[in-house]
Design an enzyme around this catalytic site. Structure first.
Site, PDB file in Angstrom:
ATOM      1  N   ASP A   8      32.976  41.193  33.643  1.00  0.00           N
ATOM      2  CA  ASP A   8      34.235  41.159  34.416  1.00  0.00           C
ATOM      3  C   ASP A   8      35.307  40.191  33.884  1.00  0.00           C
ATOM      4  OD1 ASP A   8      32.686  42.845  35.922  1.00  0.00           O
ATOM      5  OD2 ASP A   8      32.815  41.731  37.788  1.00  0.00           O
ATOM      6  N   LYS A 105      31.824  49.264  37.829  1.00  0.00           N
ATOM      7  CA  LYS A 105      31.036  49.082  39.050  1.00  0.00           C
ATOM      8  C   LYS A 105      31.937  48.800  40.241  1.00  0.00           C
ATOM      9  CE  LYS A 105      30.306  44.284  37.839  1.00  0.00           C
ATOM     10  NZ  LYS A 105      31.210  43.756  38.887  1.00  0.00           N
ATOM     11  N   CYS A 150      29.023  38.035  40.252  1.00  0.00           N
ATOM     12  CA  CYS A 150      28.616  39.136  39.367  1.00  0.00           C
ATOM     13  C   CYS A 150      27.680  38.694  38.250  1.00  0.00           C
ATOM     14  CB  CYS A 150      29.845  39.856  38.834  1.00  0.00           C
ATOM     15  SG  CYS A 150      30.664  40.774  40.156  1.00  0.00           S
TER      16      CYS A 150
HETATM   17  C1  VGL Z   1      33.311  39.552  41.654  1.00  0.00           C
HETATM   18  C2  VGL Z   1      33.868  39.142  43.835  1.00  0.00           C
HETATM   19  C3  VGL Z   1      34.282  40.445  43.994  1.00  0.00           C
HETATM   20  C4  VGL Z   1      32.794  39.012  40.355  1.00  0.00           C
HETATM   21  C5  VGL Z   1      33.717  40.866  41.792  1.00  0.00           C
HETATM   22  O1  VGL Z   1      33.125  39.565  39.286  1.00  0.00           O
HETATM   23  O2  VGL Z   1      32.031  38.015  40.395  1.00  0.00           O
HETATM   24  N1  VGL Z   1      33.381  38.699  42.673  1.00  0.00           N
HETATM   25  N2  VGL Z   1      34.205  41.300  42.960  1.00  0.00           N
END
Ligand code: VGL
Ligand code: ZN
Length: 204
Positions: A8, A105, A150
C-alpha cells in the site's frame, strides 16, 4: 525462493486522504529493497466509494470510531484509495515498474481487507497464497504502510498460510491509534514473524 511484498505505498497513505505520518521517508529504502529482490509484489488498497470502512458512509460517525460487523470490529477511516482516483495510485516516487504482480484488496463494498492474503471476513481469499506457492516462493519479506494494519495482517496471514515471514521494520510506517502498533508488534511476534532492518539485507 523469496519475494518482497510492498504493501500500500499509495498516494492515499503518503500525504493523501489517509495520510500516515512520515510515510514518505520509507520510500527510498523500499526502492533499494525492490532493486535487491528478484520477485516483487505490490498491494493496492482499492475501495469502492460506498465502502463500509469509510466513516462518511455511516450516519453520526467520526474517523477512527468503530462499528460491529458480522466479521468483527471495524475501524472507520476517512474515505481513501477510492477506485479510479489519484488517491489510489502508487506514489510517484515508488519504483513500481519492476513488480510482477499487483494484488488489489478492499474492493468488496461490505468487507474490508487489511491482509494481502485474506479479507476481513476471514473467508474471501485474494489468491496471493496460491500465486506464491505456484511460483515456488516460501519466504516473504514485508514492507510498506501501515505497520500496524495492512503490514501486520499481511505478515500474520503469511505465517498462517505456511510462509516464512520477515518484516523489514525501517521500511514500514505505522498509524498507531489506541495502542495499535504495540498490539500489532505483539501479535506478529506471537505467531513467529521475524523482524530485521533493511541494512541486514542491503549490506550483505
Ligand atoms: C490501511 C487502514 C485502512 C493500511 C488500509 O494500508 O494499513 N489502513 N485501509
Ligand atoms: Zn483501506
Amino acid at each position: 525462493m523469496k519475494a518482497l511484498l510492498v504493501v500500500d505505498v499509495q498516494n492515499g497513505f503518503v500525504g493523501g486522504n489517509l495520510a500516515v505520518a512520515n510515510s514518505h521517508t520509507i520510500i527510498p529504502t523500499i526502492n533499494r529493497l525492490i532493486a535487491h529482490f528478484d520477485t516483487v509484489i505490490l498491494t493496492q488498497d482499492y475501495h469502492p466509494a460506498d465502502h463500509i470502512s469509510f466513516y462518511q458512509n455511516h450516519d453520526g460517525k467520526a474517523p477512527f470510531d468503530t462499528i460491529e460487523l458480522p466479521y468483527g470490529t471495524q475501524v472507520l477511516w476517512n474515505a481513501h484509495c477510492v477506485q479510479g482516483t489519484s488517491d489510489a495510485l502508487f506514489h510517484a516516487d515508488l519504483q513500481a515498474d519492476k513488480a510482477q504482480l499487483i494484488i488489489r484488496k478492499g474492493y468488496h463494498r461490505h468487507i474490508d481487507s487489511y491482509s494481502a492474503f485474506m479479507e476481513a471476513d476471514r473467508v474471501t481469499k485474494t489468491g496471493l497464497a496460491g500465486y506464491l506457492h505456484e511460483r515456488g516462493i516460501d519466504s516473504v519479506y514485508v514492507v510498506g504502510i501501515a505497520t500496524d494494519f495492512c503490514v501486520a495482517w499481511t505478515a500474520i496471514d503469511a505465517v498462517a498460510f505456511g510462509f516464512d515471514c520477515t518484516v523489514i521494520t525501517d521500511a514500514t510506517a505505522p498509524i498507531d491509534i489506541n495502542g495499535s502498533l504495540d498490539k500489532a508488534m505483539a501479535d506478529m511476534t506471537a505467531v513467529g514473524v521475524k523482524f530485521i532492518n533493511s541494512k541486514d539485507i542491503l549490506n550483505q
